[in-house]
Design a protein around this motif. Structure first.
Motif, short mmCIF file in Angstrom:
data_model
loop_
_atom_site.label_atom_id
_atom_site.label_comp_id
_atom_site.label_asym_id
_atom_site.label_seq_id
_atom_site.Cartn_x
_atom_site.Cartn_y
_atom_site.Cartn_z
N VAL A 30 2.98 -4.04 -14.84
CA VAL A 30 3.48 -5.26 -15.49
C VAL A 30 4.72 -5.84 -14.82
O VAL A 30 5.33 -6.76 -15.36
N ALA A 31 5.09 -5.33 -13.67
CA ALA A 31 6.33 -5.76 -13.02
C ALA A 31 6.34 -7.27 -12.79
O ALA A 31 5.39 -7.82 -12.22
N PRO A 32 7.40 -7.93 -13.22
CA PRO A 32 7.53 -9.36 -12.96
C PRO A 32 7.68 -9.62 -11.45
O PRO A 32 8.06 -8.73 -10.69
N ALA A 33 7.41 -10.84 -11.06
CA ALA A 33 7.55 -11.23 -9.66
C ALA A 33 8.96 -10.92 -9.16
O ALA A 33 9.94 -11.11 -9.89
N GLY A 34 9.04 -10.39 -7.97
CA GLY A 34 10.33 -10.08 -7.37
C GLY A 34 10.83 -8.68 -7.68
O GLY A 34 11.89 -8.29 -7.20
N ILE A 35 10.11 -7.94 -8.51
CA ILE A 35 10.49 -6.57 -8.86
C ILE A 35 9.37 -5.63 -8.42
O ILE A 35 8.20 -5.87 -8.73
N ALA A 36 9.73 -4.59 -7.69
CA ALA A 36 8.74 -3.68 -7.12
C ALA A 36 9.01 -2.25 -7.56
O ALA A 36 9.71 -1.50 -6.87
N PRO A 37 8.47 -1.83 -8.72
CA PRO A 37 8.61 -0.43 -9.12
C PRO A 37 7.68 0.46 -8.29
O PRO A 37 6.56 0.07 -7.98
N VAL A 38 8.18 1.64 -7.94
CA VAL A 38 7.40 2.61 -7.17
C VAL A 38 7.50 3.95 -7.88
O VAL A 38 8.60 4.39 -8.23
N LEU A 39 6.36 4.60 -8.07
CA LEU A 39 6.34 5.90 -8.74
C LEU A 39 6.71 7.03 -7.79
O LEU A 39 6.27 7.05 -6.64
N TYR A 40 7.51 7.95 -8.29
CA TYR A 40 7.81 9.19 -7.58
C TYR A 40 6.97 10.28 -8.23
O TYR A 40 7.01 10.44 -9.45
N ASP A 41 6.21 11.01 -7.42
CA ASP A 41 5.33 12.03 -8.00
C ASP A 41 5.59 13.43 -7.44
O ASP A 41 4.73 14.29 -7.52
N GLY A 42 6.79 13.66 -6.93
CA GLY A 42 7.09 14.95 -6.32
C GLY A 42 7.88 15.91 -7.18
O GLY A 42 8.39 16.91 -6.67
N LEU A 43 7.97 15.66 -8.48
CA LEU A 43 8.76 16.51 -9.36
C LEU A 43 8.38 17.98 -9.23
O LEU A 43 9.25 18.85 -9.12
N GLY A 44 7.10 18.28 -9.21
CA GLY A 44 6.64 19.67 -9.15
C GLY A 44 6.83 20.32 -7.79
O GLY A 44 6.69 21.55 -7.67
N ASP A 45 7.16 19.54 -6.78
CA ASP A 45 7.34 20.08 -5.42
C ASP A 45 8.78 20.51 -5.13
O ASP A 45 9.03 21.16 -4.10
N LEU A 46 9.71 20.13 -5.98
CA LEU A 46 11.12 20.42 -5.72
C LEU A 46 11.43 21.90 -5.92
O LEU A 46 10.99 22.50 -6.90
N PRO A 47 12.21 22.48 -5.01
CA PRO A 47 12.65 23.86 -5.22
C PRO A 47 13.71 23.90 -6.31
O PRO A 47 14.31 22.88 -6.65
N HIS A 48 13.97 25.09 -6.83
CA HIS A 48 15.06 25.24 -7.79
C HIS A 48 16.37 24.86 -7.11
O HIS A 48 16.60 25.20 -5.95
N PHE A 49 17.21 24.12 -7.85
CA PHE A 49 18.48 23.69 -7.26
C PHE A 49 19.38 24.88 -7.00
O PHE A 49 19.57 25.74 -7.86
N ASN A 50 19.92 24.91 -5.80
CA ASN A 50 20.90 25.92 -5.40
C ASN A 50 21.80 25.25 -4.38
O ASN A 50 21.33 24.84 -3.32
N GLN A 51 23.07 25.12 -4.69
CA GLN A 51 23.99 24.45 -3.77
C GLN A 51 24.00 25.11 -2.39
O GLN A 51 24.22 24.43 -1.39
N ASP A 52 23.74 26.39 -2.33
CA ASP A 52 23.69 27.07 -1.03
C ASP A 52 22.57 26.54 -0.16
O ASP A 52 22.63 26.61 1.07
#
Length: 180
Positions: A30-52
């Motif tokens: 339903v995005a209005p003209a001039g707006i381009a939403p893009v889906l991110y589907d990599g949530l399950g691919d991320l490793p556990h966060f570790n600052q190291d």
């Protein structure tokens, strides 16, 4: 020709038939003209966060997430609430975004969220507001809306068919470009 306003859409759910993901698929539809939403589907691919591990070379999923956010003009989230909080996988994604110090990262990025829960999910969204505050993101209040969606409202294509919900989602997208 003007470049469209790019919005990265991130779901906090890993479920294929999630209503939180459905509202974001609907945003793309339903995005209005001039707006381009893009889906991110990599949530399950991320490793556990570790600052190291937040060093070059970064895990490919982390590098892709950060690159996609930097390429976007805004971030639109939709997340369920699990056990009174943000789902762990979604909080993990946010932790990876906060660790990015590059230009165009979450710092001062316009953000909003669609709360699709018929039960409110207020604790998750309050927590999201807190996390985004720590990240110094710019919360676009008019793009933070409750649009309760139930499974029967989602079509076979994974989008919400209710005209009222579709109109609310379109209005939330326009709120990003209506900012002063």
């Amino acid at each position: 020709m003007t470049e469209p306003f790019r919005i990265l859409c991130v779901s906090g759910s890993l479920r294929a038939r999630s209503t939180t993901s459905a509202v974001l698929r609907t945003a793309v539809a339903v995005a209005p003209a001039g707006i381009a939403p893009v889906l991110y589907d990599g949530l399950g691919d991320l490793p556990h966060f570790n600052q190291d591990d937040d060093v070059e070379p970064r895990h490919p999923a982390v590098a892709e997430l950060r690159a996609r956010l930097r390429a976007a003009d805004a971030l639109l989230c939709s997340t369920p609430e699990y056990a009174g909080a943000l789902p762990g996988s979604f909080k993990n994604l946010l932790d990876w975004l906060i660790g990015d110090g590059e230009a165009g990262s979450i710092y001062e990025k316009p953000v909003g969220w669609l709360n699709a829960s018929p039960r409110g999910a207020t604790l998750a969204h309050d927590s999201l507001r807190t996390v985004l505050g720590y990240a110094h993101a710019t919360i676009v209040e008019a793009a933070c809306i409750a649009v309760p969606v139930t499974a029967p409202m989602v079509d076979d294509d994974g989008t919400v068919h209710d005209p009222g919900v579709r109109a609310q989602i379109a209005a939330a997208l326009r709120a990003f470009t209506a900012r002063p």
